[in-house]
Design an enzyme around this catalytic site. Structure first.
Site: not given
Length: 368
Positions: A260, A264, A273
Protein backbone atom coordinates in the site's frame (compact mmCIF):
# COMPACT_ATOMS: atom_id res chain seq x y z
CA UNK A 1 14.47 -25.67 6.31
CA UNK A 2 11.90 -25.80 9.10
CA UNK A 3 8.65 -27.75 8.91
CA UNK A 4 6.62 -24.51 8.69
CA UNK A 5 8.79 -23.28 5.82
CA UNK A 6 8.22 -26.54 3.96
CA UNK A 7 4.46 -25.94 4.13
CA UNK A 8 4.68 -22.50 2.56
CA UNK A 9 3.58 -22.25 -1.09
CA UNK A 10 6.10 -20.84 -3.54
CA UNK A 11 5.20 -17.35 -4.77
CA UNK A 12 4.42 -17.29 -8.49
CA UNK A 13 6.46 -14.61 -10.29
CA UNK A 14 7.58 -13.97 -13.88
CA UNK A 15 8.91 -10.40 -13.80
CA UNK A 16 11.36 -8.90 -11.35
CA UNK A 17 11.10 -5.35 -10.02
CA UNK A 18 12.79 -3.96 -13.16
CA UNK A 19 10.45 -5.73 -15.57
CA UNK A 20 13.05 -8.34 -16.51
CA UNK A 21 11.87 -11.88 -17.25
CA UNK A 22 12.76 -14.42 -14.56
CA UNK A 23 11.57 -17.60 -16.31
CA UNK A 24 9.90 -18.78 -19.51
CA UNK A 25 6.79 -16.74 -20.26
CA UNK A 26 3.37 -18.32 -20.85
CA UNK A 27 2.29 -18.57 -24.48
CA UNK A 28 -0.54 -16.03 -24.10
CA UNK A 29 1.98 -13.25 -23.50
CA UNK A 30 3.08 -13.44 -27.14
CA UNK A 31 -0.28 -11.83 -27.93
CA UNK A 32 0.86 -8.48 -26.62
CA UNK A 33 -2.58 -6.85 -26.84
CA UNK A 34 -3.49 -8.29 -23.45
CA UNK A 35 -0.38 -6.89 -21.76
CA UNK A 36 -0.84 -3.47 -23.33
CA UNK A 37 -4.48 -3.48 -22.28
CA UNK A 38 -3.46 -4.28 -18.71
CA UNK A 39 -0.98 -1.42 -18.74
CA UNK A 40 -3.41 1.10 -20.18
CA UNK A 41 -6.10 0.10 -17.68
CA UNK A 42 -3.74 0.45 -14.73
CA UNK A 43 -2.54 3.88 -15.83
CA UNK A 44 -6.09 5.17 -16.29
CA UNK A 45 -7.08 3.74 -12.90
CA UNK A 46 -4.08 5.36 -11.22
CA UNK A 47 -4.99 8.73 -12.75
CA UNK A 48 -8.57 8.30 -11.57
CA UNK A 49 -7.35 7.37 -8.11
CA UNK A 50 -5.20 10.50 -7.92
CA UNK A 51 -8.15 12.65 -8.96
CA UNK A 52 -10.36 11.05 -6.30
CA UNK A 53 -7.81 11.92 -3.61
CA UNK A 54 -7.62 15.49 -4.93
CA UNK A 55 -11.41 15.81 -4.79
CA UNK A 56 -11.40 14.71 -1.17
CA UNK A 57 -8.57 17.07 -0.26
CA UNK A 58 -10.48 20.01 -1.76
CA UNK A 59 -13.71 19.18 0.09
CA UNK A 60 -15.58 17.89 -2.96
CA UNK A 61 -15.83 14.27 -1.84
CA UNK A 62 -15.85 12.22 1.36
CA UNK A 63 -13.21 9.90 2.79
CA UNK A 64 -11.63 7.80 0.05
CA UNK A 65 -9.40 4.67 0.13
CA UNK A 66 -6.66 4.95 -2.47
CA UNK A 67 -5.46 1.92 -4.46
CA UNK A 68 -2.02 3.38 -5.25
CA UNK A 69 0.45 0.56 -5.92
CA UNK A 70 -2.23 -2.13 -5.99
CA UNK A 71 -3.70 -1.57 -9.44
CA UNK A 72 -2.52 -4.84 -11.00
CA UNK A 73 -4.52 -7.20 -8.78
CA UNK A 74 -7.89 -5.57 -9.29
CA UNK A 75 -7.30 -4.96 -13.01
CA UNK A 76 -6.41 -8.56 -13.80
CA UNK A 77 -9.26 -9.97 -11.71
CA UNK A 78 -11.85 -7.90 -13.53
CA UNK A 79 -10.36 -8.51 -16.96
CA UNK A 80 -10.51 -12.29 -16.58
CA UNK A 81 -14.16 -12.42 -15.54
CA UNK A 82 -16.89 -12.89 -18.12
CA UNK A 83 -19.82 -10.51 -18.30
CA UNK A 84 -22.16 -12.95 -16.49
CA UNK A 85 -19.68 -13.61 -13.69
CA UNK A 86 -20.00 -11.70 -10.43
CA UNK A 87 -17.36 -9.43 -8.95
CA UNK A 88 -17.66 -8.92 -5.20
CA UNK A 89 -15.28 -6.00 -4.66
CA UNK A 90 -13.97 -4.35 -1.56
CA UNK A 91 -13.32 -0.67 -1.05
CA UNK A 92 -9.89 -0.62 -2.75
CA UNK A 93 -11.08 -2.01 -6.09
CA UNK A 94 -11.40 1.12 -8.23
CA UNK A 95 -9.28 -0.41 -11.06
CA UNK A 96 -11.48 -3.48 -11.23
CA UNK A 97 -14.69 -1.48 -11.18
CA UNK A 98 -13.47 0.69 -14.04
CA UNK A 99 -12.34 -2.41 -15.95
CA UNK A 100 -15.82 -3.88 -15.54
CA UNK A 101 -17.30 -0.78 -17.15
CA UNK A 102 -18.41 1.12 -14.06
CA UNK A 103 -18.16 4.86 -14.83
CA UNK A 104 -15.70 6.70 -12.61
CA UNK A 105 -18.48 9.22 -11.96
CA UNK A 106 -20.51 6.45 -10.28
CA UNK A 107 -17.59 5.57 -8.02
CA UNK A 108 -17.08 9.24 -7.13
CA UNK A 109 -20.78 9.57 -6.34
CA UNK A 110 -20.55 6.66 -3.95
CA UNK A 111 -17.55 8.10 -2.08
CA UNK A 112 -19.29 11.46 -2.17
CA UNK A 113 -22.02 9.96 0.01
CA UNK A 114 -24.56 9.40 -2.75
CA UNK A 115 -25.85 5.82 -2.90
CA UNK A 116 -27.01 6.34 -6.48
CA UNK A 117 -23.40 5.70 -7.37
CA UNK A 118 -24.05 2.00 -6.74
CA UNK A 119 -27.42 1.86 -8.47
CA UNK A 120 -26.79 2.37 -12.19
CA UNK A 121 -27.35 -0.36 -14.76
CA UNK A 122 -23.60 -0.41 -15.43
CA UNK A 123 -23.08 -2.51 -12.29
CA UNK A 124 -24.92 -5.49 -13.80
CA UNK A 125 -24.62 -8.50 -11.52
CA UNK A 126 -21.60 -7.12 -9.66
CA UNK A 127 -21.99 -6.07 -6.04
CA UNK A 128 -21.31 -2.51 -4.87
CA UNK A 129 -18.28 -1.52 -2.81
CA UNK A 130 -17.97 -3.32 0.50
CA UNK A 131 -16.58 -1.17 3.31
CA UNK A 132 -17.20 -3.42 6.35
CA UNK A 133 -14.24 -5.77 6.73
CA UNK A 134 -14.74 -9.34 5.40
CA UNK A 135 -18.55 -9.31 5.25
CA UNK A 136 -18.31 -9.67 1.48
CA UNK A 137 -16.68 -13.10 1.93
CA UNK A 138 -20.00 -14.53 3.10
CA UNK A 139 -21.88 -12.68 0.39
CA UNK A 140 -19.60 -14.30 -2.18
CA UNK A 141 -20.27 -17.77 -0.78
CA UNK A 142 -24.01 -17.09 -0.91
CA UNK A 143 -23.84 -15.87 -4.50
CA UNK A 144 -21.73 -18.87 -5.50
CA UNK A 145 -24.28 -21.16 -3.83
CA UNK A 146 -27.08 -19.61 -5.90
CA UNK A 147 -24.96 -19.99 -9.04
CA UNK A 148 -24.41 -23.67 -8.33
CA UNK A 149 -28.08 -24.35 -7.56
CA UNK A 150 -29.25 -22.61 -10.73
CA UNK A 151 -26.57 -24.07 -12.98
CA UNK A 152 -27.85 -26.22 -15.83
CA UNK A 153 -25.87 -29.31 -16.82
CA UNK A 154 -23.82 -28.84 -19.95
CA UNK A 155 -23.66 -25.07 -19.60
CA UNK A 156 -20.55 -23.13 -18.45
CA UNK A 157 -20.63 -22.32 -14.76
CA UNK A 158 -20.74 -18.69 -13.72
CA UNK A 159 -18.03 -17.66 -11.25
CA UNK A 160 -18.02 -15.34 -8.25
CA UNK A 161 -14.78 -13.54 -7.45
CA UNK A 162 -14.35 -11.94 -4.04
CA UNK A 163 -11.64 -9.39 -3.27
CA UNK A 164 -10.55 -8.57 0.26
CA UNK A 165 -7.59 -7.16 2.13
CA UNK A 166 -5.07 -8.93 4.34
CA UNK A 167 -6.81 -7.64 7.47
CA UNK A 168 -10.04 -9.35 6.40
CA UNK A 169 -8.39 -12.77 6.70
CA UNK A 170 -8.29 -12.26 10.48
CA UNK A 171 -12.07 -11.99 10.67
CA UNK A 172 -14.42 -14.87 11.41
CA UNK A 173 -16.46 -14.05 8.31
CA UNK A 174 -13.50 -15.09 6.16
CA UNK A 175 -13.00 -18.47 7.82
CA UNK A 176 -16.72 -19.25 7.80
CA UNK A 177 -17.02 -18.38 4.11
CA UNK A 178 -14.04 -20.59 3.22
CA UNK A 179 -15.50 -23.46 5.20
CA UNK A 180 -18.75 -23.19 3.26
CA UNK A 181 -16.93 -22.83 -0.07
CA UNK A 182 -14.87 -25.94 0.64
CA UNK A 183 -17.74 -28.05 1.96
CA UNK A 184 -20.04 -27.31 -0.96
CA UNK A 185 -17.35 -26.97 -3.66
CA UNK A 186 -18.60 -23.54 -4.64
CA UNK A 187 -17.59 -21.72 -7.85
CA UNK A 188 -15.87 -18.83 -6.06
CA UNK A 189 -12.35 -17.40 -6.05
CA UNK A 190 -11.08 -15.46 -3.04
CA UNK A 191 -8.35 -12.91 -3.82
CA UNK A 192 -6.43 -11.53 -0.84
CA UNK A 193 -4.83 -8.16 -1.54
CA UNK A 194 -1.95 -8.46 0.92
CA UNK A 195 -0.71 -4.87 0.91
CA UNK A 196 1.20 -5.44 4.17
CA UNK A 197 -0.91 -3.10 6.32
CA UNK A 198 -4.33 -3.59 7.95
CA UNK A 199 -4.78 0.13 8.65
CA UNK A 200 -1.85 0.69 11.06
CA UNK A 201 -1.22 -2.98 11.89
CA UNK A 202 1.65 -4.55 9.89
CA UNK A 203 1.23 -7.98 8.36
CA UNK A 204 4.00 -9.48 10.52
CA UNK A 205 2.03 -8.98 13.74
CA UNK A 206 -1.47 -9.30 12.32
CA UNK A 207 -1.28 -13.07 11.82
CA UNK A 208 1.05 -15.82 12.99
CA UNK A 209 0.48 -17.81 9.80
CA UNK A 210 3.56 -17.89 7.53
CA UNK A 211 1.28 -17.01 4.60
CA UNK A 212 -2.31 -15.82 4.46
CA UNK A 213 -3.34 -18.05 1.56
CA UNK A 214 -2.64 -21.18 3.57
CA UNK A 215 -5.64 -20.34 5.73
CA UNK A 216 -7.58 -21.87 2.87
CA UNK A 217 -5.92 -25.23 3.55
CA UNK A 218 -8.08 -25.73 6.63
CA UNK A 219 -11.13 -25.59 4.38
CA UNK A 220 -9.57 -28.03 1.90
CA UNK A 221 -9.11 -25.34 -0.75
CA UNK A 222 -6.20 -25.02 -3.18
CA UNK A 223 -4.23 -22.00 -1.98
CA UNK A 224 -1.59 -20.01 -3.86
CA UNK A 225 0.64 -17.02 -3.34
CA UNK A 226 1.46 -14.71 -6.25
CA UNK A 227 3.43 -11.52 -6.81
CA UNK A 228 0.63 -8.94 -6.86
CA UNK A 229 2.79 -6.46 -8.79
CA UNK A 230 3.38 -8.88 -11.68
CA UNK A 231 0.46 -8.93 -14.14
CA UNK A 232 1.75 -12.03 -15.91
CA UNK A 233 1.89 -14.07 -12.70
CA UNK A 234 -1.50 -12.71 -11.64
CA UNK A 235 -3.02 -13.64 -15.00
CA UNK A 236 -1.68 -17.18 -14.78
CA UNK A 237 -2.80 -17.92 -11.23
CA UNK A 238 -6.17 -16.14 -11.33
CA UNK A 239 -7.21 -17.48 -14.73
CA UNK A 240 -6.46 -21.02 -13.58
CA UNK A 241 -8.55 -20.53 -10.44
CA UNK A 242 -11.46 -19.06 -12.40
CA UNK A 243 -11.37 -21.92 -14.90
CA UNK A 244 -11.30 -24.45 -12.06
CA UNK A 245 -14.42 -22.86 -10.57
CA UNK A 246 -16.09 -22.71 -13.99
CA UNK A 247 -15.58 -26.44 -14.45
CA UNK A 248 -17.34 -27.14 -11.16
CA UNK A 249 -14.17 -28.12 -9.30
CA UNK A 250 -14.66 -25.67 -6.44
CA UNK A 251 -13.10 -22.64 -4.81
CA UNK A 252 -9.54 -21.32 -4.64
CA UNK A 253 -7.74 -18.91 -2.30
CA UNK A 254 -5.09 -16.61 -3.78
CA UNK A 255 -2.83 -14.27 -1.81
CA UNK A 256 -1.41 -11.49 -3.96
CA UNK A 257 1.64 -9.82 -2.41
CA UNK A 258 1.79 -6.07 -2.99
CA UNK A 259 2.24 -2.89 -0.96
CA UNK A 260 0.00 0.00 0.00
CA UNK A 261 1.93 3.03 -1.28
CA UNK A 262 -0.74 5.36 0.09
CA UNK A 263 -2.41 6.08 3.41
CA UNK A 264 -5.09 3.61 4.47
CA UNK A 265 -7.67 6.23 3.52
CA UNK A 266 -7.64 10.00 3.16
CA UNK A 267 -8.51 10.10 6.89
CA UNK A 268 -5.22 8.36 7.73
CA UNK A 269 -1.59 9.49 8.05
CA UNK A 270 0.60 6.46 7.44
CA UNK A 271 3.78 8.42 8.23
CA UNK A 272 2.84 8.10 11.91
CA UNK A 273 3.36 4.33 11.91
CA UNK A 274 5.27 3.41 8.73
CA UNK A 275 8.99 3.71 8.10
CA UNK A 276 9.85 5.94 5.12
CA UNK A 277 12.65 3.62 3.96
CA UNK A 278 10.16 0.75 3.71
CA UNK A 279 7.92 2.91 1.55
CA UNK A 280 10.81 3.93 -0.70
CA UNK A 281 11.77 0.29 -1.19
CA UNK A 282 8.19 -0.62 -2.09
CA UNK A 283 8.04 2.09 -4.75
CA UNK A 284 10.81 0.21 -6.60
CA UNK A 285 8.53 -2.81 -6.97
CA UNK A 286 5.25 -1.17 -7.95
CA UNK A 287 3.24 -2.72 -10.81
CA UNK A 288 2.77 0.16 -13.27
CA UNK A 289 6.48 0.90 -13.61
CA UNK A 290 7.30 -2.82 -13.78
CA UNK A 291 4.97 -3.51 -16.68
CA UNK A 292 5.97 -0.30 -18.49
CA UNK A 293 9.63 -1.34 -18.35
CA UNK A 294 8.76 -4.83 -19.58
CA UNK A 295 6.92 -3.33 -22.55
CA UNK A 296 9.78 -0.90 -23.20
CA UNK A 297 12.30 -3.74 -23.21
CA UNK A 298 10.34 -5.42 -26.01
CA UNK A 299 9.81 -2.32 -28.09
CA UNK A 300 6.07 -2.35 -27.41
CA UNK A 301 5.87 1.01 -25.68
CA UNK A 302 7.52 4.40 -25.98
CA UNK A 303 7.23 7.96 -24.70
CA UNK A 304 4.89 9.01 -27.49
CA UNK A 305 2.42 6.26 -26.60
CA UNK A 306 2.78 7.12 -22.92
CA UNK A 307 1.89 10.77 -23.46
CA UNK A 308 -1.06 9.84 -25.68
CA UNK A 309 -2.35 7.46 -23.02
CA UNK A 310 -2.08 10.05 -20.26
CA UNK A 311 -3.83 12.66 -22.41
CA UNK A 312 -6.71 10.24 -23.05
CA UNK A 313 -6.84 9.31 -19.36
CA UNK A 314 -7.05 12.98 -18.41
CA UNK A 315 -9.87 13.51 -20.90
CA UNK A 316 -11.90 10.56 -19.61
CA UNK A 317 -11.34 11.43 -15.98
CA UNK A 318 -12.16 15.12 -16.35
CA UNK A 319 -15.41 14.20 -18.09
CA UNK A 320 -16.26 11.82 -15.23
CA UNK A 321 -15.47 14.45 -12.60
CA UNK A 322 -17.65 16.96 -14.43
CA UNK A 323 -20.54 14.46 -14.45
CA UNK A 324 -20.04 13.81 -10.75
CA UNK A 325 -19.93 17.48 -9.75
CA UNK A 326 -22.91 18.34 -11.96
CA UNK A 327 -25.12 15.55 -10.65
CA UNK A 328 -28.16 17.08 -8.91
CA UNK A 329 -28.39 16.35 -5.19
CA UNK A 330 -30.58 13.42 -4.13
CA UNK A 331 -34.16 14.15 -3.17
CA UNK A 332 -34.96 14.59 0.52
CA UNK A 333 -37.40 11.70 0.16
CA UNK A 334 -34.52 9.34 -0.55
CA UNK A 335 -33.48 9.57 3.10
CA UNK A 336 -36.71 7.85 4.09
CA UNK A 337 -38.15 5.85 1.20
CA UNK A 338 -35.83 2.84 1.10
CA UNK A 339 -35.81 1.52 4.67
CA UNK A 340 -39.17 -0.24 4.96
CA UNK A 341 -41.70 -1.80 2.60
CA UNK A 342 -44.37 -0.10 4.72
CA UNK A 343 -43.04 3.06 6.33
CA UNK A 344 -43.79 3.32 10.09
CA UNK A 345 -45.93 6.26 11.16
CA UNK A 346 -43.08 7.93 13.05
CA UNK A 347 -40.90 7.86 9.94
CA UNK A 348 -43.76 9.27 7.85
CA UNK A 349 -43.93 12.17 10.29
CA UNK A 350 -40.13 12.72 10.15
CA UNK A 351 -40.29 12.72 6.36
CA UNK A 352 -43.03 15.33 6.32
CA UNK A 353 -41.08 17.53 8.75
CA UNK A 354 -37.88 17.18 6.71
CA UNK A 355 -39.68 18.09 3.49
CA UNK A 356 -41.26 21.11 5.14
CA UNK A 357 -37.91 22.36 6.48
CA UNK A 358 -36.32 21.82 3.06
CA UNK A 359 -39.08 23.79 1.35
CA UNK A 360 -38.69 26.61 3.85
CA UNK A 361 -34.91 26.74 3.26
CA UNK A 362 -35.46 26.72 -0.50
CA UNK A 363 -37.97 29.54 -0.15
CA UNK A 364 -35.58 31.57 1.99
CA UNK A 365 -32.76 31.07 -0.48
CA UNK A 366 -34.96 32.26 -3.34
CA UNK A 367 -35.53 35.59 -1.57
CA UNK A 368 -31.84 36.26 -0.87
Amino acid sequence: MTRSEQNQPAMEQYLDAEGEVMKNLPSWTFNTETLIDYYQSMVVARCGDQKAVALQRTGKMGTYPSCLGQEAISTVCAALLKEDDVLIPYYRDLPGLMKRGIPLSDVLLYWGGDERGSASDAWGKDLPNCVPIATQAGHAAGIATAIKIRHEAGEPMQVALCALGDGATSKGDFGEALNLAGTWQLPVVYIINNNQWAISVPRKIQSGAPTLCQKGNAAGLPSFQVDGNDVIALHEVISEAIERARQGKGATVIEAITYRLCDHTTADDASRYRNSSELEEAWQKEPVKRLRQFLHHRGLWDEQKEQALKAEADRVIEASVKNYLNTPLPKIEDLFDYHYANMPAQLVQQKEEALLRHQMRQGGAAHE
